[in-house]
Write an enzyme that holds these catalytic residues in place. Structure first.
Site, PDB file in Angstrom:
ATOM      1  CE  LYS A 139      -2.181   1.649   3.751  1.00 24.00           C
ATOM      2  NZ  LYS A 139      -1.835   3.080   3.746  1.00 24.00           N
TER       3      LYS A 139
ATOM      4  CG  PHE B  93      -3.799   8.384  -3.692  1.00 26.27           C
ATOM      5  CD1 PHE B  93      -2.659   8.303  -2.901  1.00 26.27           C
ATOM      6  CD2 PHE B  93      -3.670   8.205  -5.050  1.00 26.27           C
ATOM      7  CE1 PHE B  93      -1.406   8.042  -3.463  1.00 26.27           C
ATOM      8  CE2 PHE B  93      -2.431   7.946  -5.626  1.00 26.27           C
ATOM      9  CZ  PHE B  93      -1.300   7.863  -4.827  1.00 26.27           C
ATOM     10  CE  LYS B  94      -7.016   6.895   4.929  1.00 20.01           C
ATOM     11  NZ  LYS B  94      -5.574   6.599   4.683  1.00 20.01           N
TER      12      LYS B  94
ATOM     13  N   GLY C  71      -3.891  -0.409  11.439  1.00 19.33           N
ATOM     14  CA  GLY C  71      -3.898  -0.116  12.873  1.00 19.33           C
ATOM     15  C   GLY C  71      -3.213  -1.186  13.705  1.00 19.33           C
TER      16      GLY C  71
ATOM     17  CG  ASP D 156      -1.537 -13.348  17.513  1.00 16.16           C
ATOM     18  OD1 ASP D 156      -1.281 -14.048  16.524  1.00 16.16           O
ATOM     19  OD2 ASP D 156      -0.686 -12.999  18.349  1.00 16.16           O
TER      20      ASP D 156
ATOM     21  NE  ARG E 283       3.133   4.363  12.561  1.00 17.08           N
ATOM     22  CZ  ARG E 283       2.297   5.038  13.343  1.00 17.08           C
ATOM     23  NH1 ARG E 283       2.769   5.985  14.151  1.00 17.08           N
ATOM     24  NH2 ARG E 283       1.004   4.773  13.326  1.00 17.08           N
TER      25      ARG E 283
HETATM   26  P1  XMP Z   1       0.950   2.077  10.606  1.00 20.57           P
HETATM   27  O1  XMP Z   1       2.307   2.657  10.567  1.00 20.57           O
HETATM   28  O2  XMP Z   1       0.080   2.682  11.665  1.00 20.57           O
HETATM   29  O3  XMP Z   1       0.333   2.497   9.181  1.00 20.57           O
HETATM   30  O4  XMP Z   1       0.930   0.585  10.628  1.00 20.57           O
HETATM   31  C1  XMP Z   1      -1.014   2.327   8.864  1.00 20.57           C
HETATM   32  C2  XMP Z   1      -1.227   2.791   7.474  1.00 20.57           C
HETATM   33  O5  XMP Z   1      -2.612   2.689   7.164  1.00 20.57           O
HETATM   34  C3  XMP Z   1      -3.154   3.991   6.976  1.00 20.57           C
HETATM   35  N1  XMP Z   1      -4.333   4.009   7.795  1.00 20.57           N
HETATM   36  C4  XMP Z   1      -5.545   4.011   7.349  1.00 20.57           C
HETATM   37  N2  XMP Z   1      -6.011   4.008   6.126  1.00 20.57           N
HETATM   38  N3  XMP Z   1      -8.204   3.953   6.994  1.00 20.57           N
HETATM   39  C5  XMP Z   1      -7.355   3.995   5.953  1.00 20.57           C
HETATM   40  O6  XMP Z   1      -7.835   4.022   4.809  1.00 20.57           O
HETATM   41  C6  XMP Z   1      -7.762   3.942   8.251  1.00 20.57           C
HETATM   42  O7  XMP Z   1      -8.524   3.875   9.187  1.00 20.57           O
HETATM   43  C7  XMP Z   1      -6.381   3.979   8.431  1.00 20.57           C
HETATM   44  N4  XMP Z   1      -5.659   3.956   9.539  1.00 20.57           N
HETATM   45  C8  XMP Z   1      -4.368   3.972   9.111  1.00 20.57           C
HETATM   46  C9  XMP Z   1      -2.166   4.982   7.433  1.00 20.57           C
HETATM   47  O8  XMP Z   1      -2.238   6.169   6.677  1.00 20.57           O
HETATM   48  C10 XMP Z   1      -0.881   4.235   7.206  1.00 20.57           C
HETATM   49  O9  XMP Z   1      -0.517   4.346   5.840  1.00 20.57           O
END
Ligand code: XMP
Length: 211
Positions: free
Chosen positions: A31, A59-60, A169, A178, A191
């Site tokens: 992604k 790109f929401k 998340g 899990d 991350r």
């Molecule tokens: P992390 O570093 O937190 O990255 O593992 C998460 C990735 O997902 C995106 N993100 C979201 N994208 N709805 C989305 O469409 C969400 O609720 C959401 N929460 C996190 C975030 O921008 C990052 O790329």
């Protein structure tokens, strides 16, 4: 089997390529969002496509139908296989993203509920449920739902049925892989993988919880 989707939110082209290449054997898709594309340009999609994994453009997308169409056409022309769009802009705008995706044999996902704490301010109280229903009615391939709230994922599953749920998340935001991997079609991890000392080892570890 639950997919493992690498969220590649790094800013440097070489680093992005290196992490993606090392993790490729353990992940199912990559992604890419604004951080990487705004830093490197859309051509990063061509670089990553060489790995042969599906590329999801996060790109929401959230504009009027015509602008959504222009954005999504650019996304698929760049080599992406799927796009993430917002549904709160309305069914006509969301449907445009779905139509463009499907015209390119691609996929479109609608954000039903986000994973961060502030998401509860607007997405709760029935909004996420309406967005999930809109995703179904629009013919979207699935929704995005929060790994940080497994109970909400279960509720949204009731609405979307067999359509896919991709869930960000996990890890850095507190979601337990899990728990959530049992509920969704794909976990999205950023991350925890790309900031790990050994991103490939972390991707491999996470890939083992897929079922
Ligand atoms: P992390 O570093 O937190 O990255 O593992 C998460 C990735 O997902 C995106 N993100 C979201 N994208 N709805 C989305 O469409 C969400 O609720 C959401 N929460 C996190 C975030 O921008 C990052 O790329």
């Amino acid at each position: 089997m639950t997919e493992l989707i690498l969220s590649l939110d790094v800013l440097d082209r070489q680093r992005a390529r290196a992490i993606a290449e090392s993790c490729a054997p353990f992940i199912d898709a990559i992604k890419v969002g604004y951080p990487l594309v705004l830093s490197t340009g859309l051509s990063i999609a061509g670089d990553l496509a060489e790995l042969g994994l599906p590329l999801i453009a996060d790109f929401k997308v959230a504009d009027i139908p015509n602008t959504n169409r222009l954005i999504c056409e650019a996304v698929f022309a760049a080599g992406f296989d799927a796009v993430i769009a917002h549904g709160f802009v309305g069914a006509d705008a969301a449907r445009t993203c779905v139509e463009v995706a499907h015209s390119h044999s691609g996929e479109a996902y609608i954000v039903a509920e986000m994973s961060h704490p502030g998401a509860t301010e607007f997405f709760h109280g029935g909004v996420a449920e309406r967005l999930a229903a809109l995703a179904v009615a629009s013919g979207a391939d699935g929704i995005i739902a929060p790994a940080t709230r497994p109970d909400r994922v279960r509720e949204l599953r009731e609405i979307v049925g067999k359509r896919k749920i991709y869930s960000p998340g996990v890890g850095a935001q507190g979601g337990d892989p899990d728990v959530v991997a049992r509920l969704v079609d794909g976990i999205i991890v950023g991350r925890s993988i790309y900031e790990a000392e050994d991103p490939a080892a972390e991707a491999e570890r996470l890939s083992r919880i897929r079922r």
